[in-house]
Scaffold this motif. Structure first.
Motif, PDB file in Angstrom:
ATOM      1  N   SER A  70       0.824  -1.206   0.000  1.00 44.17           N
ATOM      2  CA  SER A  70       0.000   0.000   0.000  1.00 44.17           C
ATOM      3  C   SER A  70       0.857   1.254   0.000  1.00 44.17           C
ATOM      4  CB  SER A  70      -0.912   0.003   1.231  1.00 44.17           C
ATOM      5  OG  SER A  70      -1.544   1.247   1.388  1.00 44.17           O
ATOM      6  N   ASP A  71       0.365   2.303  -0.673  1.00 44.82           N
ATOM      7  CA  ASP A  71       1.067   3.591  -0.743  1.00 44.82           C
ATOM      8  C   ASP A  71       0.267   4.651   0.008  1.00 44.82           C
ATOM      9  OD1 ASP A  71       3.240   5.117  -1.554  1.00 44.82           O
ATOM     10  OD2 ASP A  71       2.265   5.786  -3.395  1.00 44.82           O
ATOM     11  N   THR A  72      -0.282   4.264   1.164  1.00 42.48           N
ATOM     12  CA  THR A  72      -1.165   5.149   1.915  1.00 42.48           C
ATOM     13  C   THR A  72      -0.738   5.229   3.375  1.00 42.48           C
ATOM     14  OG1 THR A  72      -2.683   3.383   2.583  1.00 42.48           O
ATOM     15  CG2 THR A  72      -3.086   4.422   0.432  1.00 42.48           C
ATOM     16  N   GLY A  73      -1.354   6.184   4.086  1.00 40.69           N
ATOM     17  CA  GLY A  73      -1.118   6.293   5.512  1.00 40.69           C
ATOM     18  C   GLY A  73      -1.549   5.050   6.259  1.00 40.69           C
ATOM     19  N   THR A 214       4.771  14.912   4.151  1.00 40.05           N
ATOM     20  CA  THR A 214       3.559  14.249   4.639  1.00 40.05           C
ATOM     21  C   THR A 214       2.602  15.136   5.429  1.00 40.05           C
ATOM     22  OG1 THR A 214       4.963  13.415   6.437  1.00 40.05           O
ATOM     23  CG2 THR A 214       4.503  11.920   4.625  1.00 40.05           C
ATOM     24  N   ALA A 249       3.995   7.385   2.609  1.00 38.51           N
ATOM     25  CA  ALA A 249       2.747   7.470   1.853  1.00 38.51           C
ATOM     26  C   ALA A 249       2.953   8.378   0.653  1.00 38.51           C
ATOM     27  CB  ALA A 249       1.635   7.998   2.749  1.00 38.51           C
ATOM     28  N   ASP A 250       2.522   7.924  -0.509  1.00 35.70           N
ATOM     29  CA  ASP A 250       2.645   8.612  -1.803  1.00 35.70           C
ATOM     30  C   ASP A 250       4.037   8.508  -2.412  1.00 35.70           C
ATOM     31  OD1 ASP A 250      -0.028   9.483  -1.906  1.00 35.70           O
ATOM     32  OD2 ASP A 250       0.432  11.278  -0.737  1.00 35.70           O
TER      33      ASP A 250
END
Length: 382
Positions: A70-73, A214, A249-250
């Motif tokens: 996953s590329d999320t918080g 972030t 994240a991102d």
């Protein structure tokens, strides 16, 4: 009996800063080095830099997987949970007398939380710094409250640690260990660097490293788009050498944007990981360091190179005179790079030390022969 010191490293960045300390512990009588590898080191996507640590001759005592796809918080939060589970097992098996960590990444937060619950004292490097544009700021302060010895990169950070209630007798302003590496390492010549990168350097060159900010008002993708637009204004005589974004994240989205840019520009190239020698060699041969990485503040001044620091990811850190801050907007970035190209940095002084940090840390560690006595902390009111 030798005391066991377990150094935790999760990325190419912190490994480069920890290298000299690891080497000094490794050769010190009465000290046994353990190396716990985690995070980006274990991912082919980020260069699988575990192999570099092995090549350098360090023992890999434990590998702790943390990265999610996953590329999320949410993915990052889950990675912390995985890390706590993995480090709990690793520390139980390795039984270190002290855990040594650097910085503010979430993998390091996981390691320190595990150490807290199994009553292993922690030495923390680079606490007390400020980076107001990223969640790293909160992570760093949280690590401070779970750590027992504090090796600050500058006097202001040391004062801040004491303000956080840490024992002044356990706070040591020793500088940045990354400067040690620069002083002790023979960097590559321009020709050797070009051969290893398989990329001919141009008349002028920019080293570009941009990580997700972030906590910024504008998104990471918006800021990267502004950076790439600014870079596109330079002609083909300007070499653009990118390193990929880290595993925040991102981060993967930013890396995808970089690769799309590189595919359209023959004067640009990107690398998942350069390794410390090639990265610093490239910094030495580049005309300007561009982005929002701490390396533009920590290491670039010692190589007498100007830096363009974009946005507020590093806001709050002490800057050398060679650092130009700018907003994450294309016009501001382009103007800052132009100003940096004209900057004379030959007399710049690095505020992060003189290059004897690792030696000083080892001597301080030796002055605490029973690390277990540090576990019980007292809050020190100012």
């Amino acid at each position: 009996m030798a005391k066991r010191y377990c150094i935790v490293t999760g990325s190419r960045a912190d490994y480069g800063l920890l290298y000299c300390l690891m080497r000094n512990i490794q050769k010190e009588p009465g000290m046994e080095l353990q190396v716990a590898v985690t995070g980006m080191h274990l991912s082919p996507e980020f260069g699988y830099t575990l192999t570099q640590i092995e090549h350098d001759g360090f023992p890999i005592s434990a590998c702790i997987e943390t990265l999610m796809s996953s590329d999320t918080g949410v993915g990052v939060a889950k990675s912390v949970g995985l890390g706590i589970l993995g480090f709990a097992d690793a520390f139980s098996r390795l039984a270190p007398d002290m855990v040594i960590v650097l910085g503010d990444r979430y993998e390091i937060l996981a390691a320190v939380q595990a150490a807290l619950f199994v009553k292993i004292p922690v030495a923390h490097l680079a606490g007390g710094d400020l980076t107001e544009g990223a969640i790293d700021d909160s992570i760093r302060h949280a690590i401070t409250k779970m750590a027992h010895l504090h090796f600050a990169t500058n006097a202001s950070a040391a004062k801040r640690l004491i303000q956080l209630g840490e024992d002044p007798a356990h706070v040591f302003p020793v500088g940045s260990p990354g400067i040690d590496y620069i002083k002790q390492t023979r960097l590559l010549s321009r020709q050797d660097l070009e051969n290893q990168l398989n990329f001919p350097l141009r008349k002028r060159n920019l080293l570009v490293t941009f990580h997700p900010p972030t906590l910024s008002a504008s998104s990471a993708q918006e800021q990267m788009a502004s950076l790439l637009e600014a870079l596109s204004r330079f002609d083909a005589d300007m070499g653009l050498i990118f390193t990929h974004a880290n595993a925040d994240a991102d981060g993967r989205r930013l890396t995808a944007m970089i690769e799309q840019f590189v595919a359209k520009h023959t004067n640009a190239v990107a690398f998942a990981s350069l390794g410390q020698v090639r990265y610093l060699s490239l910094m030495a041969h580049a005309d300007v360091v561009v982005g929002n990485s701490s390396s533009g503040l920590y290491e670039a001044p010692s190589l007498k190179k100007p830096s363009v620091n974009i946005g507020d990811r590093q806001k709050g850190r002490i800057n050398a005179a060679s650092v130009i801050d700018c907003k994450p907007e294309s016009d501001a970035i382009f103007g800052a790079i132009q100003a940096a190209l004209a900057l004379d940095c030959s007399t710049v002084k690095n505020p992060y030390g003189e290059g004897d940090t690792a030696e000083r840390i080892v001597e301080i560690l030796k002055s605490f022969p029973e690390p277990g006595n540090l576990v019980r902390k007292t809050f020190h009111d100012r």
